[in-house]
Write an enzyme that holds these catalytic residues in place. Structure first.
Site, PDB file in Angstrom:
ATOM      1  N   HIS A 146       0.659  -1.210   0.081  1.00  0.00           N
ATOM      2  CA  HIS A 146       0.030   0.026   0.096  1.00  0.00           C
ATOM      3  C   HIS A 146       0.814   1.252  -0.001  1.00  0.00           C
ATOM      4  O   HIS A 146       0.533   2.140  -0.989  1.00  0.00           O
ATOM      5  CB  HIS A 146      -0.877  -0.121   1.284  1.00  0.00           C
ATOM      6  CG  HIS A 146      -1.858   1.229   1.393  1.00  0.00           C
ATOM      7  ND1 HIS A 146      -1.420   2.506   2.235  1.00  0.00           N
ATOM      8  CD2 HIS A 146      -3.067   1.301   0.966  1.00  0.00           C
ATOM      9  CE1 HIS A 146      -2.340   3.290   2.113  1.00  0.00           C
ATOM     10  NE2 HIS A 146      -3.482   2.915   1.238  1.00  0.00           N
ATOM     11  N   ARG A 203      -9.460   5.334  -8.064  1.00  0.00           N
ATOM     12  CA  ARG A 203      -9.769   4.435  -6.936  1.00  0.00           C
ATOM     13  C   ARG A 203     -10.710   5.226  -5.842  1.00  0.00           C
ATOM     14  O   ARG A 203     -10.198   6.127  -5.072  1.00  0.00           O
ATOM     15  CB  ARG A 203      -8.673   3.990  -6.177  1.00  0.00           C
ATOM     16  CG  ARG A 203      -7.561   2.870  -7.288  1.00  0.00           C
ATOM     17  CD  ARG A 203      -6.499   2.913  -6.568  1.00  0.00           C
ATOM     18  NE  ARG A 203      -5.597   4.192  -6.808  1.00  0.00           N
ATOM     19  CZ  ARG A 203      -4.314   4.236  -7.141  1.00  0.00           C
ATOM     20  NH1 ARG A 203      -3.519   3.357  -7.117  1.00  0.00           N
ATOM     21  NH2 ARG A 203      -3.678   5.363  -7.461  1.00  0.00           N
ATOM     22  N   GLU A 205      -9.076  -9.440 -12.975  1.00  0.00           N
ATOM     23  CA  GLU A 205      -7.931  -9.672 -11.772  1.00  0.00           C
ATOM     24  C   GLU A 205      -7.895 -10.642 -11.316  1.00  0.00           C
ATOM     25  O   GLU A 205      -7.321 -10.948 -10.236  1.00  0.00           O
ATOM     26  CB  GLU A 205      -7.820  -8.319 -10.811  1.00  0.00           C
ATOM     27  CG  GLU A 205      -9.528  -8.081 -10.282  1.00  0.00           C
ATOM     28  CD  GLU A 205      -9.510  -6.672  -9.535  1.00  0.00           C
ATOM     29  OE1 GLU A 205      -8.472  -6.406  -8.909  1.00  0.00           O
ATOM     30  OE2 GLU A 205     -10.581  -6.214  -9.533  1.00  0.00           O
ATOM     31  N   THR A 233      -3.238  -6.106 -12.891  1.00  0.00           N
ATOM     32  CA  THR A 233      -2.260  -7.104 -12.742  1.00  0.00           C
ATOM     33  C   THR A 233      -1.707  -7.110 -11.511  1.00  0.00           C
ATOM     34  O   THR A 233      -1.084  -8.229 -11.126  1.00  0.00           O
ATOM     35  CB  THR A 233      -1.258  -6.848 -13.738  1.00  0.00           C
ATOM     36  OG1 THR A 233      -0.834  -5.469 -13.589  1.00  0.00           O
ATOM     37  CG2 THR A 233      -1.854  -6.980 -15.151  1.00  0.00           C
ATOM     38  N   ASN A 234      -1.966  -6.362 -10.480  1.00  0.00           N
ATOM     39  CA  ASN A 234      -1.312  -6.354  -8.965  1.00  0.00           C
ATOM     40  C   ASN A 234      -2.163  -7.582  -8.656  1.00  0.00           C
ATOM     41  O   ASN A 234      -1.564  -8.399  -7.976  1.00  0.00           O
ATOM     42  CB  ASN A 234      -1.743  -5.254  -8.477  1.00  0.00           C
ATOM     43  CG  ASN A 234      -1.132  -4.040  -8.679  1.00  0.00           C
ATOM     44  OD1 ASN A 234      -0.118  -4.215  -9.422  1.00  0.00           O
ATOM     45  ND2 ASN A 234      -1.202  -2.749  -8.371  1.00  0.00           N
ATOM     46  N   CYS A 249      -4.027  -1.298 -15.771  1.00  0.00           N
ATOM     47  CA  CYS A 249      -4.056  -0.433 -14.793  1.00  0.00           C
ATOM     48  C   CYS A 249      -3.343  -0.492 -13.429  1.00  0.00           C
ATOM     49  O   CYS A 249      -3.094   0.213 -12.446  1.00  0.00           O
ATOM     50  CB  CYS A 249      -5.460   0.127 -14.324  1.00  0.00           C
ATOM     51  SG  CYS A 249      -6.467  -0.983 -13.434  1.00  0.00           S
TER      52      CYS A 249
END
Length: 870
Positions: free
Chosen positions: A449, A555, A739, A761-762, A825
């Site tokens: 984070h 976000r 995702e 892709t995270n 993103c």
């Protein structure tokens, strides 16, 4: 068995003269000779020969070397040689060159008599003994320097320049005695024994674990190789006017075309680099500079290097010798450069038509642009490093230690620079992150984070500094052997991962016109759009200034973490009934609408992709203790009820729990209030500007089309209601983040209800590998060192696994909906290697942190150029 050819003449026109076989330094010298520049004759022991060098093959190789030496010596009457490492790549060989190989007692006496300069000859001899002891035997050079110091003290000398021929001869003898004492053997007098020992030592250094690790850390292929240059020393070096120097055609910091460097008379020896600080400048207008004392040689040097630069189409740094009023080039390499210098040179060469603009665009490393966007630590500044972590977000900054987000806000409001220090950051720390100059965490990886938010804000961040210990109650930050307190000053370097005590001098970034010029050229070759991840007006403006073509990820959860919004969100979470939840959310509506209006106005006419609420609800609540009691008091709520609700929302694995689309389906009022805020903002901007924005509403964490269909019904119903209320027609898109592996596999079905896909892709990397990005830093480096992973998959996209899922989703999605808009993103949207993959998949855009937009613009252009040349 030796392979043919084992030796290649430097002046050979044969095709074997390639960097792969003779190394970059030898290739440079060969090119100089082809251009007619003065280079001492020599030859190269090929990389293939060096790689397999052993005692059994040495006699055969020794005969070849002796024959080649006889040729260059008989041709120019030289007896001494230099041996230089020549790597096939631009990395250190981890061994120094050896000059004056062949010096022995007999040769030294002969040269002293022949030249009439015994001091210079024996000075060179003692330096050769010292260098040989260091390079070949591994002796500490400082031991030999101590001998000189003691000798000068014995004889009352103040400066080395006071030494005479007898002194130099005596020091050479003492150096030889020290060599024998260190190594149990006399200094070798046979020239071929010296050559053999030097060659084997240089190969040992190249293959040593330290050198291999360095190459691996710098991404150099395991096939990198080392060749050895054997070159005649310049004739007549032992006279007062001879010496060595270094010259560069470009200023290493600015890239401007200016010959700079220095020259040191009588400086024959391998330690020149360390001794040039007290030497003569090349051209500073003084009476002692080379341009004044030897204008014809300076002119020859300038003209030679300028012609070589034009041929190489790159800045050049060269080592040169002057002997008997003649100039010789001994070695050359590309000049070291800052990012600003690299830009200046590329644009210069393109403007001079030495290269195309396309080649100029390809010449610049996209990641190097980071140097131009962030503060850096001044090169000569002393660093008191107390710990190291991951270089999570570039830039260097100093500030006072604070452990609490609210404390960071308070001090920052008073104009005090602070660094937020936390074990790890949470979404509720967002205000403290905004206020702090930088962030330091003891846990977390490159996509934690703290790292993601800091990169988005352009703030320096060091994460995962596990050597540090935080005691919030005591207000201390402990490093090995050191305890710092709240308010003490520290410096973090997010480009290196270093944490330093005290304030360190930093240099502010300066963007030149070259930066804008190169990116303008890059945009001319780019196919993909580059958008930004941004949810605040400040980030959006910055992204737009950096050339972002819209917002690829807003976000919305960050809009709920401040002041009255957080209070309203907590009221909603505590509410038992839907009407109470809607009443709480209604308080946030005007605030969200204002946020969206700001984003739409900044990105006028450009797409803005808005992700509906994604994180689980527990992230909006305090964990417990005194903070929980304080929150209960502010909400006029029963602390017991709040504690019960916190416990109810706890999950064993919240990343895979009640979040994203699952949360939206459980609380459709969240979808409706967010959709209304978006649509009312669209209407407002359309009324003010006359041109409607392009909202793209993104539903997160979908794994089935039916999930998206249900959420879309809430969105569409809200749109119809707003259209009726305001008398307008709304244009918008609804899509989803891909995702989850199942979403990628079912992309064809999902595309029937989605107008766009954005690859998150995270999370896709997390769910494909089964690895938490926040915890991966503990073992990813081990996996890399063992060869299990080449790169951290959270930094650069895993092409084989995650990439295959993306490729499959692209194929199936477009088959079902040919006009499907596709983008990425995740953090990979700012990684050049990942961007190249996106280009190969023909995605429509990449989205990244604002400060990564220039990097993405350049990387996307390079990817498209290279794709067109395949």
């Amino acid at each position: 068995m030796l392979t043919a050819p084992a030796i290649i003449d430097l002046n050979s026109p044969h095709a074997e003269l390639q960097a792969r076989q003779i190394g970059e330094k030898a290739q440079m010298l060969h090119t100089m000779m082809e251009l007619g520049l003065p280079v001492p004759h020599g030859f190269v022991i090929t990389a293939q020969t060096c790689q397999t060098l052993n005692e059994m093959d040495w006699p055969t190789l020794s005969d070849s070397i002796a024959s080649a030496l006889a040729h260059i010596q008989s041709g120019e009457g030289r007896t001494l040689i230099a041996i230089r490492p020549s790597a096939s790549c631009a990395v250190p060989a981890f061994t120094d060159a050896l000059l004056n190989v062949g010096l022995s007692d007999e040769v030294a006496e002969h040269l002293a008599t022949q030249s009439g300069e015994p001091r210079l000859v024996f000075e060179a001899y003692r330096r050769f003994v010292q260098d040989f002891a260091h390079v070949v035997m591994g002796d500490d050079p400082a031991i030999f320097e101590d001998i000189v110091a003691m000798y000068m003290e014995e004889h009352g000398f103040v400066s080395v320049s006071e030494l005479q021929g007898a002194d130099a001869r005596e020091l050479a003898n003492r150096f030889k005695a020290q060599f024998e004492s260190n190594n149990g053997e006399a200094f070798p007098q046979d020239p071929m024994a010296q050559v053999k020992a030097a060659c084997f030592a240089m190969m040992r250094a190249w293959n040593a674990p330290r050198a291999r690790t360095h190459r691996k850390l710098h991404g150099v292929s395991g096939e990198a190789s080392l060749a050895l240059i054997i070159q005649a020393m310049a004739e007549g070096q032992f006279n007062e006017d001879s010496g060595l120097g270094r010259a560069a055609t470009r200023n290493s910091q600015t890239g401007s075309a200016e010959l700079n460097g220095s020259f040191m008379p009588q400086a024959w020896g391998s330690g020149i680099a360390a001794r040039l600080s007290g030497s003569r400048p090349l051209n500073d207008g003084s009476a002692e500079c080379l341009a004044a004392t030897a204008p014809h040689l300076f002119r020859e040097l300038h003209e030679g290097l300028t012609s070589f630069e034009r041929h190489q189409r790159d800045g050049i740094e060269a080592e040169f010798a002057i002997s008997q009023d003649k100039l010789f080039f001994l070695s050359a390499k590309l000049v070291k450069r800052s990012a600003a210098a690299a830009l200046r040179m590329a644009i210069d060469f393109a403007n001079q038509r030495l290269m195309s603009r396309e080649e100029a665009v390809l010449r610049i490393d996209p990641l190097s642009l980071d140097q131009l966007l962030h503060a850096t630590i001044a090169p000569e500044t002393k660093r008191n490093v107390i710990a190291s972590g991951l270089a999570a977000s570039p830039g260097a900054v100093s500030g006072r230690i604070v452990f609490d987000a609210e404390e960071a806000r308070g001090l920052a409001a008073d104009g005090i620079a602070v660094i937020l220090v936390r074990p790890e950051t949470m979404p509720e720390d967002i205000r403290g992150l905004h206020a702090a100059e930088g962030v330091l965490t003891t846990r977390g990886g490159m996509t934690s984070h703290a790292a993601v938010i800091a990169r988005g804000m352009g703030k320096p961040c060091v994460s995962g500094a596990s050597q540090l210990r935080i005691d919030v109650a005591a207000g201390t930050l402990s490093a090995p052997g050191l305890v710092l307190k709240r308010g003490d000053e520290i410096t973090i370097d997010g480009s290196s991962g270093q944490v330093m005590s005290g304030k360190v001098l930093t240099l502010k970034p300066e963007l030149s016109g070259d930066f804008a010029t190169l990116l303008e050229w890059a945009d001319g070759y780019r196919r993909m759009e580059v958008r930004a991840n941004a949810e605040t007006a400040q980030d959006a403006r910055m992204a737009k200034d950096f050339g972002a073509e819209g917002i690829g990820l807003c976000r919305t959860e960050h809009m709920f973490f401040e002041g009255d919004r957080l209070v309203a969100m907590r009221e909603m979470i505590l509410a038992d009934k839907e009407r109470d939840r809607r009443a709480a959310l209604a308080k946030v509506l005007p605030m969200m609408r204002g946020d969206f209006v700001a984003l739409f106005e900044i990105m006028a006419g450009l797409p803005v992709t808005i992700r509906l609420l994604d994180p689980p609800l527990h992230e909006f609540l305090p964990e417990g203790g005194t903070e929980l009691d304080a929150v209960a008091k502010s909400l006029a709520a029963d602390p017991g009820l709040l504690r019960k609700r916190v416990n109810e929302l706890k999950e064993q694995n919240p990343m895979l729990g009640h979040r994203g689309v699952r949360l939206l389906l459980s609380f459709p009022e969240i979808v409706e209030i967010q959709a209304r805020a978006i649509f009312e903002a669209v209407a407002e901007v359309q009324r003010l500007q006359g041109k409607p924005p392009i909202p793209e509403i993104m539903v997160p964490l979908v794994f089935a089309r039916s999930e998206l269909d249900q959420v879309r019904r809430y969105i569409d119903a809200t749109a119809i209601a707003v259209e009726k209320e305001m008398g307008i027609t709304l244009a918008y898109r609804v899509g989803t983040m891909i995702e989850l592996p199942r979403a990628a596999l079912r992309a064809g079905d999902i595309a029937a209800s989605a107008e766009f896909f954005s690859f998150g892709t995270n999370d896709l990397t997390q769910t494909t590998f089964g690895i938490s990005r926040d915890d991966s830093a503990r073992f990813i480096s081990e996996y890399q060192s063992k060869g299990i992973m080449k790169k951290d998959p959270f930094v650069s996209l895993d092409i084989d696994g995650v990439g295959e899922l993306v490729e499959l989703a692209v194929q199936r999605g477009r088959e079902a909906r040919p006009d499907l808009h596709l983008g990425i993103c995740g953090e990979h949207g700012g990684d050049p290697d990942s961007i190249a993959f996106c280009e190969a998949q023909r995605l429509d855009y990449v989205s990244c942190s604002p400060y990564r937009v220039p990097i993405a613009r350049l990387a996307a252009a390079q990817a498209h150029i290279r794709a067109g040349t395949k």
